[in-house]
Design an enzyme around this catalytic site. Structure first.
Site, PDB file in Angstrom:
ATOM      1  N   VAL A 119       0.861  -1.182   0.000  1.00  0.00           N
ATOM      2  CA  VAL A 119       0.000   0.000   0.000  1.00  0.00           C
ATOM      3  C   VAL A 119       0.894   1.228   0.000  1.00  0.00           C
ATOM      4  O   VAL A 119       1.941   1.257   0.636  1.00  0.00           O
ATOM      5  CB  VAL A 119      -0.946   0.027   1.221  1.00  0.00           C
ATOM      6  CG1 VAL A 119      -0.187   0.243   2.510  1.00  0.00           C
ATOM      7  CG2 VAL A 119      -2.012   1.100   1.061  1.00  0.00           C
ATOM      8  N   SER A 120       0.500   2.241  -0.772  1.00  0.00           N
ATOM      9  CA  SER A 120       1.221   3.514  -0.775  1.00  0.00           C
ATOM     10  C   SER A 120       0.361   4.553  -0.080  1.00  0.00           C
ATOM     11  O   SER A 120      -0.833   4.366   0.139  1.00  0.00           O
ATOM     12  CB  SER A 120       1.539   3.953  -2.211  1.00  0.00           C
ATOM     13  OG  SER A 120       0.363   4.089  -2.969  1.00  0.00           O
ATOM     14  N   THR A 121       0.953   5.681   0.261  1.00  0.00           N
ATOM     15  CA  THR A 121       0.264   6.699   1.056  1.00  0.00           C
ATOM     16  C   THR A 121      -1.009   7.187   0.399  1.00  0.00           C
ATOM     17  O   THR A 121      -2.063   7.249   1.017  1.00  0.00           O
ATOM     18  CB  THR A 121       1.213   7.890   1.296  1.00  0.00           C
ATOM     19  OG1 THR A 121       2.406   7.420   1.910  1.00  0.00           O
ATOM     20  CG2 THR A 121       0.567   8.912   2.218  1.00  0.00           C
TER      21      THR A 121
END
Length: 499
Positions: A8-10
């Site tokens: 997951v990315s920000t």
């Protein structure tokens, strides 16, 4: 052994709220076992070289993992090409690849569906980036500063989204500009300022105890100190993945066209005249404060031949069996564009003439007004710009003629010769334009006569505060450099140009 891959990315977590814990829980349900190795990345899926994914691929190669569970294909990668590469790598080793959201079937229909989902994921990533960029630009156009840019001398007001002056740091900024532009006994040059701040225990913006000359140089060049601050100035697209790339494959930051820059409000710390004077000194610092040679020369870096335009460094020569120190425009360096016209002047004679003139100004600073007016009528830059303009026009005319010949298909001249001539003329034109822009920039940085008089006044106060007879060679050298921009040497006379 079952391997669980989650990523997951920000921006994705902020958008969907689907955290790493959620992914792992769903993957464990799908795997039907708690005995699984977790591979977790918290970076963008745009890049293939990710720490956890690289570890998973290596474990698959070593035979440690026989089954992989993942929430969705776009967790493996946001790029379709990378998705296909990874799945093909797993297929060749007989690895069972399972997704929580949808099945991965090794059939033509399954491959088509998988590819379509990958293409949609890649499109979605591109749209996310485009929306975020557009949103940032719109905020900037509204006069809002998007983040803390960590500029020494300023703080960031996150509530108002504005840059504000940090008075403690601003005092250091003013000190740096004063030390660089005014005669003093504390430091010499950019490196001297860095050493001075380090010795005084002044912390840098990030709290470091050591100042480097490049940090000081960047401060002196920062337009924010005169209220000019821009966003959307640099294009950093693709740089996020640089940490995963080889040096020769890294994406470089590029400056956008000036019309795309967005100007934002920024309170000034330094007045415009002092800042522009600092820019002039920076442009000439390499020549004016060149590394020390075996012999020191009072006017080193300031002299230029009035006839050929070459600079005139000092040298030691043999004359009638004895050593003589002189300034000369002769260039013996291989590949020198202009060998010079052979002018040479004894150091002692020229040094005395220039020093006496400067002393006269320092003893009577009002005389600088006359000197400035006389020497700014036809300065070297103006004469050189006129010459370059004429040369540029001739070059453009030559290109037009060749293009006509090329279009007419003249049989006497081969196409290859015309192409070569056009290439050479194009390169010459680019060099002329570059040199013309440099001179125009120098002319733009010319300070007005009022500021020149203030420079002389500062130097005069420093000079008169000391006993003129006790001035050292270095004192004289520094005083001259705070007053004189250039000395042009002619056959029977000299012209001294001030700032």
């Amino acid at each position: 052994m079952v391997g669980i891959y989650a990523r997951v990315s920000t921006e994705e977590q902020a958008k969907s709220g689907f955290s790493l814990d959620d992914q792992i829980r769903e993957c464990r349900k799908k795997a039907g076992t708690n005995e699984a190795v977790e591979y977790i990345d918290d970076v963008s899926g745009e890049f293939l070289d990710r720490p956890a994914l690289s570890k998973l691929r290596q474990d698959v190669k070593d035979g440690v993992i026989t089954k992989i569970v993942c929430l969705d294909p776009d967790r493996l990668s946001r790029k379709l090409m990378n998705q296909l590469l990874i799945t093909d790598e797993f297929d060749k080793r007989g690895i069972e690849l399972v997704f929580v959201n949808g099945e991965y079937a090794k059939t033509p229909e399954g491959q088509l569906f998988y590819s379509m989902r990958g293409a949609i994921a890649e499109f979605e990533k591109a749209k996310i980036n485009e929306r975020m960029s557009r949103g940032r630009r719109e905020k900037a156009r509204q006069g809002r500063v998007l983040r803390d840019f960590q500029i020494y001398g300023y703080s960031y007001d996150s509530e108002k989204e504005q840059i504000v002056i940090n008075e403690a740091e601003a005092a250091v900024v003013r000190l740096v500009f004063d030390l660089f532009t005014q005669p003093n006994e504390l430091v010499q040059g950019i490196n001297g300022i860095a050493v001075y701040l380090t010795n005084k225990g002044v912390p840098t913006k990030r709290g470091a105890s050591i100042w480097h000359r490049q940090v000081v140089r960047q401060m002196l060049m920062n337009e924010a100190y005169v209220g000019r601050f821009y966003q959307n100035k640099w294009n950093t697209e693709g740089m996020l993945g640089n940490k995963f790339r080889q040096d020769d494959e890294k994406v470089r930051m590029k400056m956008r066209p000036k019309e795309e820059w967005i100007s934002l409000p920024c309170p000034s710390i330094i007045d415009e005249a002092k800042f522009e004077h600092a820019q002039r000194l920076l442009k000439e610092s390499r020549r004016r404060w060149a590394g020390r040679s075996l012999n020191d020369y009072l006017l080193s870096g300031l002299l230029r031949c009035g006839s050929c335009g070459n600079t005139m460094p000092g040298r030691k020569a043999r004359h009638w069996g004895r050593d003589v120190f002189e300034y000369t425009d002769v260039k013996n360096t291989a590949g020198a564009k202009n060998k010079g016209c052979g002018r040479h002047v004894r150091c002692e004679h020229l040094d005395q003439q220039v020093w006496e003139t400067v002393c006269a100004w320092l003893n009577n600073p009002d005389e600088i007004a006359v000197a400035v007016e006389e020497k700014t009528e036809t300065p070297y830059e103006q004469i050189e710009m006129e010459r370059l303009q004429k040369e540029l026009e001739r070059t453009k005319t030559g290109r037009k003629r060749l293009l006509k010949l090329f279009a007419a298909g003249e049989e006497d001249i081969s196409e290859e010769d015309i192409r070569q001539e056009l290439k050479e003329l194009k390169e010459k034109e680019e060099k002329l334009i570059q040199r013309l822009n440099e001179l125009q920039e120098q002319t733009k940085l010319q300070s007005d006569s009022e500021y020149s008089r203030s420079l002389i006044q500062e130097a005069a106060e420093y000079y008169l505060s000391k006993n003129p007879d006790s001035l050292t060679f270095e004192d004289k050298k520094e005083l001259i450099r705070h007053v004189v921009r250039e000395v042009r040497v002619f056959e029977d006379s000299i012209e001294i140009y001030t700032f």
